[in-house]
Design an enzyme around this catalytic site. Structure first.
Site, PDB file in Angstrom:
ATOM      1  N   HIS A  72      54.085   8.306  52.239  1.00 36.39           N
ATOM      2  CA  HIS A  72      54.493   9.470  52.422  1.00 36.39           C
ATOM      3  C   HIS A  72      53.323  10.264  52.806  1.00 36.39           C
ATOM      4  O   HIS A  72      52.329  10.184  52.073  1.00 36.39           O
ATOM      5  CB  HIS A  72      55.182  10.065  51.275  1.00 36.39           C
ATOM      6  CG  HIS A  72      56.745   9.819  51.353  1.00 36.39           C
ATOM      7  ND1 HIS A  72      57.706  10.575  50.730  1.00 36.39           N
ATOM      8  CD2 HIS A  72      57.287   8.715  52.052  1.00 36.39           C
ATOM      9  CE1 HIS A  72      58.823  10.329  51.119  1.00 36.39           C
ATOM     10  NE2 HIS A  72      58.681   9.021  51.506  1.00 36.39           N
ATOM     11  N   TYR A 201      60.017  19.901  46.893  1.00 35.18           N
ATOM     12  CA  TYR A 201      59.966  20.821  45.749  1.00 35.18           C
ATOM     13  C   TYR A 201      60.499  22.027  46.176  1.00 35.18           C
ATOM     14  O   TYR A 201      59.775  22.836  46.817  1.00 35.18           O
ATOM     15  CB  TYR A 201      58.318  20.746  45.299  1.00 35.18           C
ATOM     16  CG  TYR A 201      57.804  19.394  44.907  1.00 35.18           C
ATOM     17  CD1 TYR A 201      57.327  18.555  45.707  1.00 35.18           C
ATOM     18  CD2 TYR A 201      57.683  19.230  43.436  1.00 35.18           C
ATOM     19  CE1 TYR A 201      57.078  17.369  45.204  1.00 35.18           C
ATOM     20  CE2 TYR A 201      57.172  18.087  43.100  1.00 35.18           C
ATOM     21  CZ  TYR A 201      56.723  16.894  44.010  1.00 35.18           C
ATOM     22  OH  TYR A 201      56.188  15.943  43.619  1.00 35.18           O
ATOM     23  N   PRO A 293      56.261  16.368  34.801  1.00 32.25           N
ATOM     24  CA  PRO A 293      56.162  15.621  35.925  1.00 32.25           C
ATOM     25  C   PRO A 293      56.100  16.199  37.156  1.00 32.25           C
ATOM     26  O   PRO A 293      56.147  15.514  38.321  1.00 32.25           O
ATOM     27  CB  PRO A 293      57.746  15.121  35.827  1.00 32.25           C
ATOM     28  CG  PRO A 293      58.694  15.826  34.870  1.00 32.25           C
ATOM     29  CD  PRO A 293      57.834  16.551  33.946  1.00 32.25           C
ATOM     30  N   LYS A 297      51.948  12.787  37.986  1.00 31.33           N
ATOM     31  CA  LYS A 297      50.743  12.314  37.362  1.00 31.33           C
ATOM     32  C   LYS A 297      50.905  11.400  36.375  1.00 31.33           C
ATOM     33  O   LYS A 297      49.998  10.746  36.140  1.00 31.33           O
ATOM     34  CB  LYS A 297      49.909  13.582  37.189  1.00 31.33           C
ATOM     35  CG  LYS A 297      49.231  14.467  38.189  1.00 31.33           C
ATOM     36  CD  LYS A 297      48.118  13.739  38.972  1.00 31.33           C
ATOM     37  CE  LYS A 297      47.958  14.185  40.614  1.00 31.33           C
ATOM     38  NZ  LYS A 297      48.506  13.459  41.606  1.00 31.33           N
ATOM     39  N   TYR A 385      47.207  16.531  44.671  1.00 33.99           N
ATOM     40  CA  TYR A 385      48.567  15.632  44.577  1.00 33.99           C
ATOM     41  C   TYR A 385      48.261  14.072  45.101  1.00 33.99           C
ATOM     42  O   TYR A 385      48.701  13.300  44.238  1.00 33.99           O
ATOM     43  CB  TYR A 385      49.455  16.066  45.724  1.00 33.99           C
ATOM     44  CG  TYR A 385      50.818  15.705  45.436  1.00 33.99           C
ATOM     45  CD1 TYR A 385      51.577  16.293  44.483  1.00 33.99           C
ATOM     46  CD2 TYR A 385      51.433  14.691  46.306  1.00 33.99           C
ATOM     47  CE1 TYR A 385      53.333  15.735  44.518  1.00 33.99           C
ATOM     48  CE2 TYR A 385      52.514  14.202  46.169  1.00 33.99           C
ATOM     49  CZ  TYR A 385      53.454  14.748  45.357  1.00 33.99           C
ATOM     50  OH  TYR A 385      54.659  14.377  45.025  1.00 33.99           O
TER      51      TYR A 385
END
Ligand code: RFL
Ligand code: PHB
Length: 390
Positions: A72, A201, A293, A297, A385
């Site tokens: 991704h 998100y 979560p 990570k 990220y």
């Protein structure tokens, strides 16, 4: 029995460490209190950093991950009824993440361990590390009612947050830092195509939602829920309705549903243990630290701990130097705290807290708006990220 490294826990950190050691010719034994099927039944993480993929390759266990994982290049932050894409690839000079379930990664490591003849003792009861402050540590356990002992050079405590390793350390030798969040995540797994080709998100006044996936035919969705929520109170229909309410309209309309085959609630917590080494006992992964979560990570931090510990052990056996082992705790903790900070920040920015009022909601939306419109701010998000370097 005698081995060089005794590993407590057959989750991703124990298995990855075991496989790297086996590849380097360092003898190791893994013990777990439960069986293989139970471990493979746990649905957890889904996003792998490039460093974790690199370690899977180094452990010669990355073939299926490359064939079936989904690379991704970005994800969406949804708020105020709209999507805002974070271009991970463009903002980080070509980095990306890989979508591949923890269950599959664990299955690959277990299969490779079996092929390479590594010993794993499942269903081991009352596993206990002893004498790790001295030169001759050992582990005791029971299997089918019979007591056993394994003598070793080092013990790796890879036994998760509820394991025995951290609890075996005298209270005066350890310091714990903890933050409990006042909500959990209700997760659902279903064989339906994901609503979007990248993760979403979502910040919404009704609470956070996450659209993730395991493949192009299997979706993983989460919604923020109260800590005392019971999974039995959530029929599939109720879950889908609540998820739709928290997504921008075009996603809510496009959402395809299917009967769920897993539904569970996970509490959110930040937790760090200092130090991560006690004589010849090393804590690794969730045994030493937990992150909420939100930043994806947990599993990736377990992998970076494994990298530091494996390098130290390889140096010890191959170069007769303890420098890497001596630096383990400081190296690992420096990276851990940065991931703890990032996970805490993402969590506070996109969840609704019990005391979130209209003012706090507006502040969150302003932060998200800044984040998605400032290249500097998006870059900081993207570089964390995709994973900070080891
Ligand atoms: P694990 O995976 O917990 O594995 C530990 C292993 O140790 C065994 N064990 C013992 N063995 C012998 N004796 C004892 N006394 C023992 N006590 C425990 C256990 O049976 C188990 O097999 O730790 P590890 O290897 O450090 O791996 C860490 C990751 O599993 C963890 O960071 C992530 O899964 C965290 N996490 C998530 N991370 C993400 O990045 N994204 C997610 O969506 C996500 N969801 C989750 C999660 C963790 C959860 N937990 C721990 C409850 C959802 C849940 C529910
Ligand atoms: C998941 O797919 O389970 C997942 C993805 C991203 C997260 C957390 C969980 O931040």
């Amino acid at each position: 029995m005698r081995t060089q490294v005794a590993i407590i826990g057959s989750g991703p950190s124990g298995l990855l460490l075991g496989q790297l050691l086996t590849e380097a010719g360092i003898d190791n034994v893994i013990l777990d209190r439960v069986g293989k099927d139970y471990i493979l039944g746990r649905v957890r993480a889904g996003v792998l950093e490039e460093g974790t993929v690199w370690l899977m390759d180094k452990a010669k266990s990355g073939a299926r991950l490359h064939a079936e994982g989904l690379p991704h290049d970005g994800f969406s932050l949804a708020f105020d009824g709209r999507d805002h894409r974070i271009d991970l690839h463009g903002l980080t000079g070509g980095k990306r993440v890989m979508i591949y379930g923890q269950t599959e990664l664990t299955r690959d490591l277990m299969a490779h361990r079996e092929q390479s003849g590594g010993l794993t003792i499942y269903d081991a009861a009352n596993v206990c590390p002893h004498e790790f402050e001295g030169a001759a540590p050992y582990i005791t356990y029971e299997k089918e009612g019979i007591a056993h002992r394994i003598d070793c050079d080092f013990i790796a405590g890879c036994d998760g947050f509820h394991g025995v390793s951290r609890k075996s350390v005298p209270a005066k030798a350890i310091r714990c830092f903890e933050k409990i969040y006042p909500f959990g995540w209700l997760g659902l797994l279903a064989d339906a195509p994901p609503v979007n080709h990248e993760l979403i998100y979502a910040n919404h006044p009704r609470g956070f939602a996450l659209c993730s996936m395991r493949s192009m035919t299997r979706s993983r969705y989460y919604i923020q829920c109260p800590l005392d929520e019971k999974v039995e109170n959530w029929s599939d229909d109720r879950f889908w309705d609540e998820l739709r309410r928290r997504l921008p309209a075009h996603h809510a309309e496009a959402l395809l549903t299917a009967p769920s085959f897993e539904k569970s609630i996970a509490p959110l917590r930040s937790f760090v243990t200092e130090p991560m080494r006690f004589g010849r006992l090393f804590l690794v992964g969730d045994a030493a630290h937990i992150v909420p979560p939100t930043g994806a990570k947990g599993l990736n931090l377990a992998a970076s701990d494994v990298h530091y510990l494996f390098s130290g052990l390889a140096e010890h056996y191959q170069d007769h130097s303890n420098a890497g082992l001596d630096a383990y705790s400081a190296h690992a903790l420096a990276r851990v705290w940065k991931a703890v900070r990032f996970s805490w920040w993402m969590t506070t920015m996109i969840h609704r807290f019990p005391d979130t009022g209209d003012f706090d909601q507006k502040i969150q939306e302003a932060e998200l708006d800044y984040l998605t419109h400032s290249r500097a701010a998006s870059t900081a998000l993207a570089e964390n990220y995709v994973g900070l370097p080891f």
